[in-house]
Scaffold this motif. Structure first.
Motif: not given
Length: 431
Positions: A261-267, A276-291, A308-314
């Motif tokens: 539950x972190x904001x886009x500013x934190x992410x 920078x740490x060289x960590x290979x991620x498969x997924x970063x998932x958040x409910x906010x930031x669609x803007x 992920x959002x609760x309405x159809x993406x533009x």
């Protein structure tokens, strides 16, 4: 512009917004917006207004609502375009005759992202300004200082995006989606993570934030349902956390999925440190930031993040999107770009109020309004929502269907996944 009182009784005063240089593209004409307004729950001006209605906020020519939202404070970014959506939706309805012959306007108060300020704002709108009901747009809990109890005790209808656990316990508070549940979660997030190859997850939280803790528990239950172990639950404190150290902890735990539950500013601080740490991620998932405006500021840092959002993406460019964009271009042209999550929330909130006013008759009452909305079984905001909502049964129920979009690798655009709409089932969670 209608002006009256300290804050001002306003129909078209604009909300704060992120600076952006994106031009508004008007996809359809205002004529098409007005023509479809009746489908969306308001703007039926064919019946004359009834004289002598005794309901607060209702006259023979006008209904006055109140909007209590985070105009300042930590939640201001989340609700930056909230009033733009309200202004556009009411503008369309009023240009088409209002509801049952009445214009619908609103006054507003700043909740300042603070529970005690939320209580003060709601009381001011109800007791001093005499509004019919409340459109709520706030991140922080209403329950903490009794505002939700106050609204219920006085029979005040409250409509808006449900951001905390107070909503399900108050029948006068109506939302098309619930962000938090004390009893359940959904399998959708875990199933999606599994489809992206997730094997070890970290759920980030916000220190000293009860709402974030509730959301973490929901994510934990969803990951558990998919068999994905959650190996870290670090709390983040803005301005105090060492993100480089956090990235090293994530790497040491072999994390390949980050959510929370972190904001886009934190992410935007987490992601560069992870790279920078060289960590290979498969997924970063958040409910906010669609803007889209956010991409101009933080796009490169957030590249690859899935939202992920609760309405159809533009990006799907549905007729509902065309009506929405055309209306914002007409009534809030300074809101650029118009395709902002909070603007959609404001639009849907206003649309729900128009629907409830229309269905509650020529002399609406607060109780009649709530009963009328609870009797709506197939609401989809004119095609904006991912699935139809039954307000008789959705109380406190998390949505099981979400739309998933990904920020492109260059950080410049949102890309709906194929398929973008994913559905799951309700799963229980520990408190």
């Amino acid at each position: 512009m209608l002006v009256g009182g300290n804050r001002g009784l306003m129909l078209f005063r604009r909300p704060r917004r992120l600076n952006a240089a994106v031009s508004v593209i008007v996809i359809s004409s205002l004529t098409s917006v007005v023509a479809t307004c009746g489908i969306m729950g308001g703007g039926d001006g064919s019946r004359p207004a009834t004289e002598g209605c005794a309901t607060p906020g209702v006259t023979s020519t006008q209904v006055t609502l109140g909007t209590a939202f985070d105009d300042t404070g930590i939640g201001a970014g989340t609700f930056a375009a909230f009033r733009a959506g309200i202004d556009a939706r009411l503008g369309v309805a009023n240009d088409n005759g209002g509801v049952n012959g009445r214009k619908v306007v609103y006054d507003w108060e700043d909740t300042r992202s603070d529970p005690s300020s939320t209580q003060d704002a709601v009381r001011e709108l109800v007791e001093t300004k005499g509004v019919f009901g409340i459109i709520q747009g706030s991140q922080r809990s209403l329950t903490a200082v009794g505002s939700a109890d106050y609204a219920e005790e006085h029979g005040i209808p409250v409509v808006g995006p449900s951001m905390d656990e107070s909503w399900p316990d108050h029948p006068n508070m109506i939302s098309w989606f619930y962000a938090q549940s004390a009893r359940s979660s959904v399998s959708t997030w875990g199933a999606f993570a599994l489809s992206q190859g997730a094997t070890r997850a970290a759920i980030l939280g916000l220190a000293l934030n009860p709402g974030a803790a509730t959301y973490q528990a929901q994510l934990q239950a969803s990951m558990d349902s998919a068999g994905i172990p959650v190996v870290l639950n670090p709390d983040v404190t803005v301005g105090a956390t060492s993100f480089n150290r956090l990235a090293q902890e994530l790497k040491a735990a072999n994390v390949d999925t980050i959510t929370g539950a972190v904001s886009p500013e934190v992410l935007a601080q987490v992601m560069p440190a992870v790279r920078a740490a060289g960590l290979q991620l498969k997924l970063v998932l958040t409910p906010t930031g669609y803007d889209p405006a956010l991409l101009q500021q933080l796009g490169p840092q957030l590249a690859g993040t899935t939202i992920y959002i609760d309405f159809a993406p533009f990006e799907l460019n549905l007729p509902a999107h065309q009506r929405f964009i055309s209306a914002l271009a007409r009534y809030t042209p300074e809101t650029s770009p118009p395709q902002q999550q909070s603007a959609v929330w404001g639009w849907i909130s206003a649309d729900l109020y128009l629907r409830g006013l229309r269905d509650s008759g020529e002399c609406p009452t607060r109780k009649g309004f709530v009963n009328a909305l609870r009797a709506v079984h197939d609401y989809d905001a004119g095609g904006l929502l991912s699935s139809k909502v039954d307000f008789a049964t959705n109380v406190g129920q998390l949505s099981t269907c979400y739309q998933f979009v990904q920020i492109s690798q260059d950080g410049r655009e949102f890309i709906p996944l194929n398929p973008s709409r994913r559905c799951g089932t309700v799963v229980s969670r520990s408190r």
